[in-house]
Write a protein that holds these residues in place. Structure first.
Motif, PDB file in Angstrom:
ATOM      1  N   ILE A 157       0.860  -1.180   0.000  1.00 46.82           N
ATOM      2  CA  ILE A 157       0.000   0.000   0.000  1.00 46.82           C
ATOM      3  C   ILE A 157       0.896   1.230   0.000  1.00 46.82           C
ATOM      4  CG2 ILE A 157      -1.933   1.146   1.109  1.00 46.82           C
ATOM      5  CD1 ILE A 157      -2.417  -1.790   0.133  1.00 46.82           C
ATOM      6  N   SER A 158       0.776   2.040  -1.030  1.00 49.66           N
ATOM      7  CA  SER A 158       1.691   3.171  -1.245  1.00 49.66           C
ATOM      8  C   SER A 158       1.326   4.380  -0.399  1.00 49.66           C
ATOM      9  CB  SER A 158       1.670   3.586  -2.721  1.00 49.66           C
ATOM     10  OG  SER A 158       1.982   2.523  -3.573  1.00 49.66           O
ATOM     11  N   GLY A 159       2.357   5.024   0.143  1.00 44.41           N
ATOM     12  CA  GLY A 159       2.222   6.354   0.726  1.00 44.41           C
ATOM     13  C   GLY A 159       1.402   6.462   1.989  1.00 44.41           C
ATOM     14  N   VAL A 160       1.287   5.389   2.750  1.00 49.79           N
ATOM     15  CA  VAL A 160       0.455   5.436   3.962  1.00 49.79           C
ATOM     16  C   VAL A 160       1.020   6.431   4.966  1.00 49.79           C
ATOM     17  CG1 VAL A 160      -0.549   4.068   5.842  1.00 49.79           C
ATOM     18  CG2 VAL A 160      -0.219   3.048   3.580  1.00 49.79           C
ATOM     19  N   ASP A 161       2.350   6.579   4.990  1.00 48.84           N
ATOM     20  CA  ASP A 161       2.960   7.520   5.933  1.00 48.84           C
ATOM     21  C   ASP A 161       2.614   8.968   5.614  1.00 48.84           C
ATOM     22  OD1 ASP A 161       4.423   7.169   3.570  1.00 48.84           O
ATOM     23  OD2 ASP A 161       6.276   7.859   4.485  1.00 48.84           O
ATOM     24  N   MET A 162       2.199   9.252   4.387  1.00 45.85           N
ATOM     25  CA  MET A 162       1.808  10.600   3.999  1.00 45.85           C
ATOM     26  C   MET A 162       0.309  10.822   4.106  1.00 45.85           C
ATOM     27  SD  MET A 162       4.106  11.195   0.580  1.00 45.85           S
ATOM     28  CE  MET A 162       3.648   9.685  -0.262  1.00 45.85           C
ATOM     29  N   ALA A 163      -0.458   9.749   4.274  1.00 47.24           N
ATOM     30  CA  ALA A 163      -1.908   9.809   4.134  1.00 47.24           C
ATOM     31  C   ALA A 163      -2.609  10.126   5.450  1.00 47.24           C
ATOM     32  CB  ALA A 163      -2.422   8.493   3.574  1.00 47.24           C
ATOM     33  N   ASP A 164      -3.713  10.829   5.318  1.00 46.66           N
ATOM     34  CA  ASP A 164      -4.589  11.086   6.459  1.00 46.66           C
ATOM     35  C   ASP A 164      -5.556   9.928   6.666  1.00 46.66           C
ATOM     36  OD1 ASP A 164      -4.039  14.187   6.906  1.00 46.66           O
ATOM     37  OD2 ASP A 164      -4.234  13.848   4.757  1.00 46.66           O
ATOM     38  N   ALA A 165      -5.853   9.227   5.583  1.00 46.83           N
ATOM     39  CA  ALA A 165      -6.785   8.098   5.652  1.00 46.83           C
ATOM     40  C   ALA A 165      -6.479   7.156   4.505  1.00 46.83           C
ATOM     41  CB  ALA A 165      -8.229   8.587   5.574  1.00 46.83           C
ATOM     42  N   VAL A 166      -6.998   5.930   4.622  1.00 46.16           N
ATOM     43  CA  VAL A 166      -6.855   4.922   3.574  1.00 46.16           C
ATOM     44  C   VAL A 166      -8.245   4.468   3.161  1.00 46.16           C
ATOM     45  CG1 VAL A 166      -5.830   2.722   2.911  1.00 46.16           C
ATOM     46  CG2 VAL A 166      -4.700   4.152   4.633  1.00 46.16           C
ATOM     47  N   LEU A 167      -8.493   4.426   1.861  1.00 46.80           N
ATOM     48  CA  LEU A 167      -9.733   3.863   1.350  1.00 46.80           C
ATOM     49  C   LEU A 167      -9.522   2.354   1.254  1.00 46.80           C
ATOM     50  CD1 LEU A 167     -12.567   4.538   0.239  1.00 46.80           C
ATOM     51  CD2 LEU A 167     -11.547   4.595  -2.044  1.00 46.80           C
ATOM     52  N   ILE A 168     -10.131   1.627   2.181  1.00 48.26           N
ATOM     53  CA  ILE A 168      -9.902   0.189   2.327  1.00 48.26           C
ATOM     54  C   ILE A 168     -11.017  -0.593   1.642  1.00 48.26           C
ATOM     55  CG2 ILE A 168      -9.878  -1.730   3.967  1.00 48.26           C
ATOM     56  CD1 ILE A 168      -7.297  -0.299   4.117  1.00 48.26           C
ATOM     57  N   VAL A 169     -10.603  -1.586   0.850  1.00 50.19           N
ATOM     58  CA  VAL A 169     -11.564  -2.507   0.254  1.00 50.19           C
ATOM     59  C   VAL A 169     -11.736  -3.684   1.205  1.00 50.19           C
ATOM     60  CG1 VAL A 169     -12.129  -3.955  -1.720  1.00 50.19           C
ATOM     61  CG2 VAL A 169     -10.825  -1.836  -2.055  1.00 50.19           C
ATOM     62  N   GLY A 170     -12.920  -3.822   1.749  1.00 43.33           N
ATOM     63  CA  GLY A 170     -13.241  -4.935   2.631  1.00 43.33           C
ATOM     64  C   GLY A 170     -14.440  -5.684   2.083  1.00 43.33           C
ATOM     65  N   GLU A 207       8.004   7.296  -2.685  1.00 44.31           N
ATOM     66  CA  GLU A 207       6.845   6.843  -1.939  1.00 44.31           C
ATOM     67  C   GLU A 207       7.096   5.434  -1.411  1.00 44.31           C
ATOM     68  OE1 GLU A 207       5.836   9.701  -5.145  1.00 44.31           O
ATOM     69  OE2 GLU A 207       6.763   7.717  -5.134  1.00 44.31           O
ATOM     70  N   LYS A 208       6.948   5.251  -0.104  1.00 44.28           N
ATOM     71  CA  LYS A 208       7.221   3.966   0.527  1.00 44.28           C
ATOM     72  C   LYS A 208       6.016   3.036   0.419  1.00 44.28           C
ATOM     73  CE  LYS A 208      10.587   5.750   3.882  1.00 44.28           C
ATOM     74  NZ  LYS A 208      10.648   7.115   3.332  1.00 44.28           N
ATOM     75  N   GLN A 209       6.294   1.728   0.549  1.00 41.39           N
ATOM     76  CA  GLN A 209       5.255   0.702   0.521  1.00 41.39           C
ATOM     77  C   GLN A 209       5.054   0.154   1.937  1.00 41.39           C
ATOM     78  OE1 GLN A 209       3.562  -0.177  -2.423  1.00 41.39           O
ATOM     79  NE2 GLN A 209       4.687   1.631  -3.145  1.00 41.39           N
ATOM     80  N   PHE A 210       3.808  -0.194   2.255  1.00 40.69           N
ATOM     81  CA  PHE A 210       3.487  -0.612   3.617  1.00 40.69           C
ATOM     82  C   PHE A 210       2.613  -1.863   3.641  1.00 40.69           C
ATOM     83  CE2 PHE A 210       4.550   3.810   4.050  1.00 40.69           C
ATOM     84  CZ  PHE A 210       5.188   3.884   5.275  1.00 40.69           C
ATOM     85  N   GLU A 211       2.780  -2.611   4.732  1.00 44.49           N
ATOM     86  CA  GLU A 211       1.807  -3.632   5.103  1.00 44.49           C
ATOM     87  C   GLU A 211       0.899  -3.027   6.165  1.00 44.49           C
ATOM     88  OE1 GLU A 211       1.484  -8.054   7.223  1.00 44.49           O
ATOM     89  OE2 GLU A 211       3.420  -7.016   7.105  1.00 44.49           O
ATOM     90  N   LEU A 212      -0.390  -3.265   6.057  1.00 44.46           N
ATOM     91  CA  LEU A 212      -1.350  -2.760   7.031  1.00 44.46           C
ATOM     92  C   LEU A 212      -1.969  -3.922   7.795  1.00 44.46           C
ATOM     93  CD1 LEU A 212      -3.308  -0.123   4.883  1.00 44.46           C
ATOM     94  CD2 LEU A 212      -1.173   0.176   6.168  1.00 44.46           C
ATOM     95  N   VAL A 213      -2.129  -3.727   9.088  1.00 45.06           N
ATOM     96  CA  VAL A 213      -2.846  -4.687   9.926  1.00 45.06           C
ATOM     97  C   VAL A 213      -4.030  -3.955  10.534  1.00 45.06           C
ATOM     98  CG1 VAL A 213      -2.750  -6.197  11.928  1.00 45.06           C
ATOM     99  CG2 VAL A 213      -0.742  -5.978  10.444  1.00 45.06           C
ATOM    100  N   LEU A 214      -5.215  -4.487  10.306  1.00 49.55           N
ATOM    101  CA  LEU A 214      -6.452  -3.898  10.819  1.00 49.55           C
ATOM    102  C   LEU A 214      -7.016  -4.850  11.855  1.00 49.55           C
ATOM    103  CD1 LEU A 214      -7.780  -3.077   7.261  1.00 49.55           C
ATOM    104  CD2 LEU A 214      -6.824  -1.412   8.849  1.00 49.55           C
TER     105      LEU A 214
END
Length: 386
Positions: A157-170, A207-214
Motif C-alpha cells: 500500500i503506497s504512501g500510507v505515511d503521507m496519508a490522512d486516511a486509507v480507502l480500504i476494500v473490505g 513513496e514507501k510501501q506498507f503492510e497494514l494490519v487492521l
C-alpha cells in the motif's frame, strides 16, 4: 467516435505542467529518495496550481475536469523526470470514488483537501493471498451496533505515511445470501487498531510501501462509501482510473528515458559521426517513440470513455492502455540505457534506476498476464482456464 486529438485547453495544461516538472526535474526526485522523504514541495506546488484536483468537481474545489486531464498532469510530470505516484492513488482512485459515490458530508470534508493537496488518501486493496484475484479478499467488516468493525491485512500500500486516511476494500456479509460482497471504507490512519509497517523494498522510490494490519478497527456508520450493495460498481469506478493513471505514469517515464537517449545520440560522436546517425541506434529509438505514442492513444481513449460515463468500454480500454504503456515503457528504458552504454548505468545520467521502476509498470496494479486474461475472456469471448 471518440476524439483523440487534444483540445487547445489540454495542450495548454500539458505545457503548463511541463513547465512545473522542468522546475523540479529528475534531480529533485533523486534527492528526495536519497533523503528518505516524499516529494512534498512538488506536491504542494502542484496543489496550489490546481493540478492535483483537475478531475474533481468544481463545487468541491476541483477543476471540474476528468481523468483525461489528470492523466496529462501525471504524464508530463513523469516526462520531466519528477512523477508523483500518489496522483494515481489520492485524486484518481479515492477522489473519483468519493465524488461519484460518497455522501455529501464525505464530499464536503474530503474532496477540497484532496484537490489542493492538503489531504492525501491511500488505497488498500492488495492482500498477501489476494493480489490479482481481488475476489479472494479476506478483510472483513461486520456490524457492531451502528458501527463497523474492520479486520484484515493489506500489503504493498503506497504512501500510507503521507496519508490522512486509507480507502480500504473490505467485504461484508449479504444478509440474504450469506455471501461476502466488496465494500469501501474510509479508515483514518490514526484509528485505534490500525497498524502500518514499512516493507523493505529494493526498489528506490520517493513513496514507501506498507503492510497494514487492521485489528477490529472501529468505524462509524458513515465511514462506508456509497451503497453497501453496490460494491463492485464502486470498486471498478476506482480501478479503471488507476489503470489509466498507471499508463500515464509509464508513458511519462518512457518519454523521459527516451529524451535522454535522443540527446545523447545526437551529441555522442564516434569516428566523426554522431551515433544517432546510425540506424542501429536510430531505428530502435524511433520504434520506442512509436510504441509510446500508440500507448498514449489507447490511454486517451480509455480516459475519454471513462469521463463520458462508459464504465464497460473504459474497463476494456483502461486494461489495454495499461498493458501497452507498461510494455512501451520497459522497451523505451531498456533502449535508452543500451544507447548510452556504460554511461546508462551511471548516477550522472540517472537512467539505471528506471530499469527497476519501469518493470513495475508490467506488474502493478495488475499483471500483464491478468490483462491478457481479461481481454481474452471479456473481449474475445474465449473460455476461462480458471
Amino acid at each position: 467516435m471518440t476524439p483523440q486529438i487534444e483540445t487547445d485547453e489540454h495542450k495548454a495544461l500539458r505545457a503548463a505542467v511541463a513547465t512545473l516538472g522542468a522546475k523540479y526535474g529528475r534531480d529533485y526526485i533523486t534527492r528526495t529518495i536519497a533523503e528518505g522523504r516524499p516529494p512534498t514541495e512538488l506536491w504542494q506546488e502542484a496543489g496550489k496550481l490546481g493540478y492535483l484536483g483537475v478531475n474533481l468537481p468544481e463545487e468541491h474545489g476541483g477543476g471540474g475536469g476528468g481523468i483525461t486531464e489528470l492523466s496529462i498532469v501525471l504524464e508530463e510530470l513523469g516526462a520531466a523526470g519528477s512523477p508523483l505516484l500518489m496522483l494515481v492513488v489520492s485524486p484518481a482512485i479515492c477522489g473519483t470514488v468519493i465524488s461519484r459515490f460518497g455522501t455529501e458530508d464525505q464530499k464536503r470534508t474530503r474532496l477540497p483537501g484532496l484537490a489542493d493537496g492538503s489531504l492525501l488518501m491511500a488505497f488498500g486493496i492488495t492482500e498477501p493471498d489476494a493480489g490479482s484475484n481481488s475476489h479472494r479478499i479476506t478483510t472483513t467488516a461486520r456490524k457492531d451496533g451502528a458501527d463497523w468493525l474492520l479486520t484484515g491485512r493489506k500489503v504493498f500500500i503506497s504512501g500510507v505515511d503521507m496519508a490522512d486516511a486509507v480507502l480500504i476494500v473490505g467485504r461484508t456479509e449479504d444478509a440474504r445470501t450469506g455471501r461476502l460482497k466488496p465494500c469501501l471504507f474510509i479508515v483514518p490512519t490514526d484509528a485505534e487498531g490500525f497498524q502500518k509497517h514499512p516493507i523493505d523494498m529494493e526498489l528506490n522510490a520517493a513513496e514507501k510501501q506498507f503492510e497494514l494490519v487492521l485489528d477490529d478497527v472501529r468505524l462509524p456508520a458513515d465511514a462506508l462509501v456509497g451503497d453497501e450493495d453496490a460494491g463492485l460498481l464502486q470498486l471498478f469506478a476506482g480501478l479503471n482510473p488507476e489503470r489509466i493513471m498507471t499508463a500515464a505514469f509509464a508513458i511519462g517515464m518512457g518519454r523521459y528515458a527516451l529524451s535522454k537517449a535522443i540527446e545523447y545520440a545526437r551529441d555522442r560522436t564516434v569516428w566523426k559521426t554522431p551515433i544517432g546517425a546510425h540506424q542501429a541506434i536510430a531505428h530502435p529509438l524511433a520504434q520506442a517513440h512509436i510504441d509510446l505514442e500508440l500507448a498514449r492513444l489507447m490511454m486517451q481513449k480509455a480516459a475519454h470513455l471513462y469521463d463520458a460515463g462508459d464504465d464497460i468500454g473504459a474497463g476494456e480500454a483502461a486494461n489495454m492502455a495499461k498493458y501497452a504503456a507498461g510494455e512501451a515503457c520497459v522497451r523505451a528504458v531498456d533502449q535508452a540505457v543500451h544507447t548510452l552504454g556504460g554511461n546508462g548505468l551511471t548516477r550522472e545520467f540517472g537512467l539505471a534506476s528506471l530499469i527497476t521502476a519501469a518493470r513495475v509498470a508490467r506488474i502493478a496494479p495488475v499483471s500483464r498476464e491478468m490483462i491478457l486474461n481479461y481481454v481474452s475472456h471479456q473481449t474475445l469471448g474465449l473460455p476461462k482456464s480458471y
